[in-house]
Design a protein around this motif. Structure first.
Motif, PDB file in Angstrom:
ATOM      1  N   ASP A 101      12.723  25.299   4.666  1.00 46.83           N
ATOM      2  CA  ASP A 101      14.001  25.354   3.937  1.00 46.83           C
ATOM      3  C   ASP A 101      15.161  25.847   4.795  1.00 46.83           C
ATOM      4  OD1 ASP A 101      12.730  24.411   1.694  1.00 46.83           O
ATOM      5  OD2 ASP A 101      12.454  26.410   0.808  1.00 46.83           O
ATOM      6  N   ASN A 102      14.866  26.612   5.834  1.00 42.60           N
ATOM      7  CA  ASN A 102      15.899  27.126   6.734  1.00 42.60           C
ATOM      8  C   ASN A 102      16.061  26.262   7.978  1.00 42.60           C
ATOM      9  OD1 ASN A 102      16.417  29.398   5.072  1.00 42.60           O
ATOM     10  ND2 ASN A 102      14.561  30.351   5.869  1.00 42.60           N
ATOM     11  N   GLN A 103      15.466  25.064   7.938  1.00 40.87           N
ATOM     12  CA  GLN A 103      15.522  24.088   9.034  1.00 40.87           C
ATOM     13  C   GLN A 103      14.852  24.586  10.322  1.00 40.87           C
ATOM     14  OE1 GLN A 103      16.425  20.847   8.459  1.00 40.87           O
ATOM     15  NE2 GLN A 103      16.357  21.709   6.410  1.00 40.87           N
ATOM     16  N   ARG A 104      13.908  25.525  10.172  1.00 36.44           N
ATOM     17  CA  ARG A 104      13.093  25.950  11.311  1.00 36.44           C
ATOM     18  C   ARG A 104      11.934  24.983  11.463  1.00 36.44           C
ATOM     19  NH1 ARG A 104      12.051  31.998   9.680  1.00 36.44           N
ATOM     20  NH2 ARG A 104      11.652  30.772   7.847  1.00 36.44           N
ATOM     21  N   LYS A 105      11.625  24.665  12.685  1.00 34.46           N
ATOM     22  CA  LYS A 105      10.536  23.748  12.979  1.00 34.46           C
ATOM     23  C   LYS A 105       9.205  24.487  12.830  1.00 34.46           C
ATOM     24  CE  LYS A 105       9.926  20.114  16.385  1.00 34.46           C
ATOM     25  NZ  LYS A 105      10.319  19.696  17.738  1.00 34.46           N
ATOM     26  N   THR A 106       8.327  23.934  11.999  1.00 31.80           N
ATOM     27  CA  THR A 106       7.008  24.498  11.775  1.00 31.80           C
ATOM     28  C   THR A 106       6.000  23.350  11.807  1.00 31.80           C
ATOM     29  OG1 THR A 106       7.042  24.248   9.358  1.00 31.80           O
ATOM     30  CG2 THR A 106       7.994  26.278  10.248  1.00 31.80           C
ATOM     31  N   ALA A 107       4.761  23.681  11.547  1.00 38.22           N
ATOM     32  CA  ALA A 107       3.721  22.681  11.285  1.00 38.22           C
ATOM     33  C   ALA A 107       3.133  23.063   9.932  1.00 38.22           C
ATOM     34  CB  ALA A 107       2.656  22.703  12.367  1.00 38.22           C
ATOM     35  N   ARG A 108       2.706  22.063   9.173  1.00 36.80           N
ATOM     36  CA  ARG A 108       2.263  22.353   7.818  1.00 36.80           C
ATOM     37  C   ARG A 108       1.128  21.424   7.403  1.00 36.80           C
ATOM     38  NH1 ARG A 108       6.442  23.322   2.901  1.00 36.80           N
ATOM     39  NH2 ARG A 108       6.838  25.167   4.169  1.00 36.80           N
ATOM     40  N   ILE A 109       0.181  22.015   6.684  1.00 37.17           N
ATOM     41  CA  ILE A 109      -0.912  21.282   6.052  1.00 37.17           C
ATOM     42  C   ILE A 109      -0.789  21.632   4.574  1.00 37.17           C
ATOM     43  CG2 ILE A 109      -3.407  20.947   5.960  1.00 37.17           C
ATOM     44  CD1 ILE A 109      -3.369  22.288   8.869  1.00 37.17           C
ATOM     45  N   SER A 110      -0.561  20.638   3.715  1.00 44.35           N
ATOM     46  CA  SER A 110      -0.153  20.964   2.351  1.00 44.35           C
ATOM     47  C   SER A 110      -0.706  20.011   1.304  1.00 44.35           C
ATOM     48  CB  SER A 110       1.374  20.937   2.269  1.00 44.35           C
ATOM     49  OG  SER A 110       1.852  19.629   2.529  1.00 44.35           O
ATOM     50  N   LEU A 111      -0.589  20.479   0.066  1.00 43.42           N
ATOM     51  CA  LEU A 111      -0.892  19.651  -1.090  1.00 43.42           C
ATOM     52  C   LEU A 111       0.081  20.033  -2.191  1.00 43.42           C
ATOM     53  CD1 LEU A 111      -2.939  17.534  -2.267  1.00 43.42           C
ATOM     54  CD2 LEU A 111      -4.033  19.488  -3.373  1.00 43.42           C
ATOM     55  N   SER A 112       0.680  19.022  -2.822  1.00 44.40           N
ATOM     56  CA  SER A 112       1.567  19.237  -3.966  1.00 44.40           C
ATOM     57  C   SER A 112       0.845  18.825  -5.236  1.00 44.40           C
ATOM     58  CB  SER A 112       2.841  18.402  -3.820  1.00 44.40           C
ATOM     59  OG  SER A 112       3.576  18.830  -2.704  1.00 44.40           O
ATOM     60  N   ILE A 113       1.209  19.461  -6.327  1.00 40.80           N
ATOM     61  CA  ILE A 113       0.638  19.094  -7.613  1.00 40.80           C
ATOM     62  C   ILE A 113       1.072  17.670  -7.928  1.00 40.80           C
ATOM     63  CG2 ILE A 113       2.519  19.951  -9.072  1.00 40.80           C
ATOM     64  CD1 ILE A 113       0.295  21.229 -10.846  1.00 40.80           C
TER      65      ILE A 113
END
Length: 154
Positions: A101-113
């Protein structure tokens, strides 16, 4: 529409109730856990949950400021992908480059409902809890085995 203060209060109430509900569960290793602020023990590596007025998401976030180390940490998860997916019992979305949300570069492994839910509707809270709880417990189960492979990043 809610004021900022009302929205904050409702979110705090949900997460407090969820934390109280989860307090009944111990970790895979039999210890008490703060499920809302799960400690992986690895700096810049987080298990997070989020919910708003449209959806909910659970994710592993790798936010190391050094791109090379962030990539190595992500690659380590890729090596453990089968174990992770076996623990979760489902396939999550893998993003080696994700902007938070702050436009920082990350890596993510996710699941949305997979349906519209709102943290602002108390009648949706059971659905949110049913979404978060088994996945958080599965992440803990995975982490109890895989965390040793991430000690290099401590």
């Amino acid at each position: 529409m809610y004021t900022r203060e009302e929205a904050k209060r409702i979110k705090e109430e949900f997460w407090t109730r969820f934390g109280q509900f989860m307090a009944l569960s111990t970790s895979e290793e039999g210890t008490k856990v703060n499920w809302i602020n799960y400690k992986t023990g690895v700096k810049h590596l987080y298990f997070r949950m989020d919910a708003d007025n449209k959806t909910a998401q659970i994710y592993i976030e790798i936010s190391h400021p050094d791109a090379g180390i962030r990539e190595l940490m992500y690659d380590q998860f890729v090596e453990y992908r089968l174990l992770l997916e076996d623990s979760l019992g489902e396939t999550w979305e893998w993003d080696p480059v994700y902007y938070d949300d702050n436009q920082r570069k990350t890596a993510r492994i996710s699941l949305s409902i997979n349906r519209k839910t709102s943290i602002f509707k108390q009648e949706d809270w059971p659905d949110l809890i049913s979404f978060f709880k088994p996945r958080l417990l599965a992440l803990d189960s995975f982490w109890s085995t895989a965390k040793y492979a991430f000690e290099i990043f401590k």
